[in-house]
Write an enzyme that holds these catalytic residues in place. Structure first.
Site, PDB file in Angstrom:
ATOM      1  CB  SER A 141      -2.819   4.570 -16.396  1.00 57.16           C
ATOM      2  OG  SER A 141      -4.040   5.275 -16.524  1.00 57.16           O
ATOM      3  CE1 TYR A 154      -1.651   5.039 -21.797  1.00 56.44           C
ATOM      4  CE2 TYR A 154      -3.615   4.914 -20.419  1.00 56.44           C
ATOM      5  CZ  TYR A 154      -2.330   5.393 -20.646  1.00 56.44           C
ATOM      6  OH  TYR A 154      -1.742   6.231 -19.716  1.00 56.44           O
TER       7      TYR A 154
HETATM    8  N1  LIG Z   1      -0.469  12.232 -18.416  1.00 56.86           N
HETATM    9  C1  LIG Z   1      -1.415  11.513 -17.822  1.00 56.86           C
HETATM   10  O1  LIG Z   1      -2.532  11.959 -17.566  1.00 56.86           O
HETATM   11  C2  LIG Z   1      -1.140  10.097 -17.422  1.00 56.86           C
HETATM   12  C3  LIG Z   1      -2.105   9.441 -16.655  1.00 56.86           C
HETATM   13  C4  LIG Z   1      -1.893   8.138 -16.264  1.00 56.86           C
HETATM   14  C5  LIG Z   1      -0.716   7.506 -16.648  1.00 56.86           C
HETATM   15  N2  LIG Z   1       0.200   8.159 -17.385  1.00 56.86           N
HETATM   16  C6  LIG Z   1       1.406   7.450 -17.778  1.00 56.86           C
HETATM   17  O2  LIG Z   1       2.542   8.178 -17.372  1.00 56.86           O
HETATM   18  C7  LIG Z   1       3.612   7.917 -18.282  1.00 56.86           C
HETATM   19  C8  LIG Z   1       4.173   9.230 -18.787  1.00 56.86           C
HETATM   20  O3  LIG Z   1       3.153   9.947 -19.410  1.00 56.86           O
HETATM   21  P1  LIG Z   1       3.322  11.465 -19.813  1.00 56.86           P
HETATM   22  O4  LIG Z   1       1.953  12.035 -19.776  1.00 56.86           O
HETATM   23  O5  LIG Z   1       4.408  12.090 -19.051  1.00 56.86           O
HETATM   24  O6  LIG Z   1       3.739  11.293 -21.360  1.00 56.86           O
HETATM   25  P2  LIG Z   1       4.441  12.322 -22.354  1.00 56.86           P
HETATM   26  O7  LIG Z   1       3.913  12.024 -23.718  1.00 56.86           O
HETATM   27  O8  LIG Z   1       4.309  13.698 -21.859  1.00 56.86           O
HETATM   28  O9  LIG Z   1       5.953  11.858 -22.268  1.00 56.86           O
HETATM   29  C9  LIG Z   1       6.293  10.563 -22.676  1.00 56.86           C
HETATM   30  C10 LIG Z   1       7.748  10.537 -23.059  1.00 56.86           C
HETATM   31  O10 LIG Z   1       8.021   9.222 -23.574  1.00 56.86           O
HETATM   32  C11 LIG Z   1       8.774   9.371 -24.773  1.00 56.86           C
HETATM   33  N3  LIG Z   1       8.555   8.202 -25.620  1.00 56.86           N
HETATM   34  C12 LIG Z   1       7.438   7.873 -26.309  1.00 56.86           C
HETATM   35  N4  LIG Z   1       7.623   6.726 -26.975  1.00 56.86           N
HETATM   36  C13 LIG Z   1       8.888   6.313 -26.701  1.00 56.86           C
HETATM   37  C14 LIG Z   1       9.652   5.195 -27.086  1.00 56.86           C
HETATM   38  N5  LIG Z   1       9.174   4.265 -27.912  1.00 56.86           N
HETATM   39  N6  LIG Z   1      10.902   5.083 -26.594  1.00 56.86           N
HETATM   40  C15 LIG Z   1      11.415   6.021 -25.776  1.00 56.86           C
HETATM   41  N7  LIG Z   1      10.731   7.111 -25.379  1.00 56.86           N
HETATM   42  C16 LIG Z   1       9.481   7.258 -25.841  1.00 56.86           C
HETATM   43  C17 LIG Z   1       8.300  10.662 -25.392  1.00 56.86           C
HETATM   44  O11 LIG Z   1       9.234  11.191 -26.310  1.00 56.86           O
HETATM   45  C18 LIG Z   1       8.111  11.532 -24.145  1.00 56.86           C
HETATM   46  O12 LIG Z   1       9.297  12.213 -23.796  1.00 56.86           O
HETATM   47  C19 LIG Z   1       3.028   7.033 -19.387  1.00 56.86           C
HETATM   48  O13 LIG Z   1       3.309   5.683 -19.096  1.00 56.86           O
HETATM   49  C20 LIG Z   1       1.549   7.288 -19.281  1.00 56.86           C
HETATM   50  O14 LIG Z   1       0.793   6.211 -19.770  1.00 56.86           O
HETATM   51  C21 LIG Z   1       0.025   9.466 -17.796  1.00 56.86           C
END
Ligand SMILES: NC(=O)c1ccc[n+]([C@@H]2O[C@H](COP(=O)([O-])OP(=O)(O)OC[C@H]3O[C@@H](n4cnc5c(N)ncnc54)[C@H](O)[C@@H]3O)[C@@H](O)[C@H]2O)c1
Length: 256
Positions: A141, A154
């Protein structure tokens, strides 16, 4: 097709960035082994990919559990015989400050966000090293690169992912395995919808997010999936140890 005959393990495939990545990779010819704790949604994505003619094996797996990861990797190998690509997407967040945070909450976030990437890598790498080919993409991130108040655990997990990426890239470069990461800005996914729902003033927060990104919109999951596709494919065969920032210009900006 950019990933024809490749096998990709994608964590967090049930929603958001993982869902977009699994669907894009399948459309580009990869067989998908998808890991997630969301059984219903994961089964739905598996069904959708298969209905479109793709190959997908969904495994209900908590990526913070070594035993569960080991078992899921084994099941993927039994089904498809090898892994060429690993995309570590899972990440969770909660709000807090260091002086108020329960140690258990610190450890929970580090385990799911950072240790999970070590675990999947640990069990996928032996096969990649034997075949002398592999591409690993960790999702970090911009919070691993810049300070934002309210998310110390985080941010620490995301900074750790960037260091892990560089270290693994050096370790495995000469053995045919490339390791890169992607640092997204704010992306419209269930994770962020939850952050908005927890906020005392969701509209104010949404406006602040828009202002932070000079391109004038927050990201879509597919914006990140396209970056992962480049890093997973042979088009990036001279790229390793890189952190690809995909953030609508957020990190290029000074104070608003
Ligand atoms: N959305 C954002 O703005 C953003 C920004 C920067 C980084 N990220 C990173 O991108 C990645 C995905 O984020 P997202 O926004 O798509 O998240 P999201 O919450 O929409 O999806 C995350 C998925 O991970 C699954 N999950 C959670 N804990 C789990 C576990 N212990 N074991 C297996 N599966 C698990 C959830 O069920 C879900 O399907 C993450 O690493 C997040 O930190 C997201």
């Amino acid at each position: 097709m950019r990933l024809k005959d490749r096998v990709a393990l994608v964590t967090g495939m049930a929603m958001g960035i993982g869902e977009a990545t699994a669907e894009l990779f399948a459309a580009e010819g990869a067989a998908i082994v998808g890991l997630d704790i969301n059984e219903k949604q994961g089964a739905e994505i598996q069904k959708r990919i298969r209905a479109q003619g793709g190959q997908c094996l969904f495994q209900v797996t908590d990526v913070g559990s070594e035993e569960a990861v080991k078992k899921a990797v084994r099941a993927g190998l039994d089904e498809f015989g090898r892994f060429d690509i690993l995309v570590n997407v899972v990440g969770i967040a909660s709000e807090g400050a260091v002086h108020e945070m329960e140690t258990a909450e610190w450890e929970r976030i580090l385990r799911v966000n950072l240790t999970s990437m070590f675990l999947t890598s640990k069990y996928v790498l032996p096969g990649m090293l034997t075949q002398g080919r592999g591409s690993i993409v960790h999702i970090t991130s911009v919070q691993g690169l810049m300070g934002f108040a309210g998310y110390p655990h985080y941010a620490a997990s995301k900074g750790g992912i960037i260091s892990l990426t560089r270290q693994m890239a050096r370790e495995y470069a000469a053995k045919g395995v490339r390791v890169n990461c992607i640092a997204p800005g704010t992306v419209e996914t269930p994770l962020n919808l939850q952050v908005l729902a927890r906020s005392p003033d969701p509209e104010k927060l949404r406006t602040a997010w828009l202002k932070m990104h000079p391109i004038g919109r927050i990201g879509k999951p597919i914006d990140i999936a396209y970056g992962a596709l480049y890093l997973a494919s042979d088009e990036s065969s001279w790229v390793t140890g890189h952190c690809l920032v995909i953030d609508g210009g957020l990190s290029a900006s000074g104070p608003i």
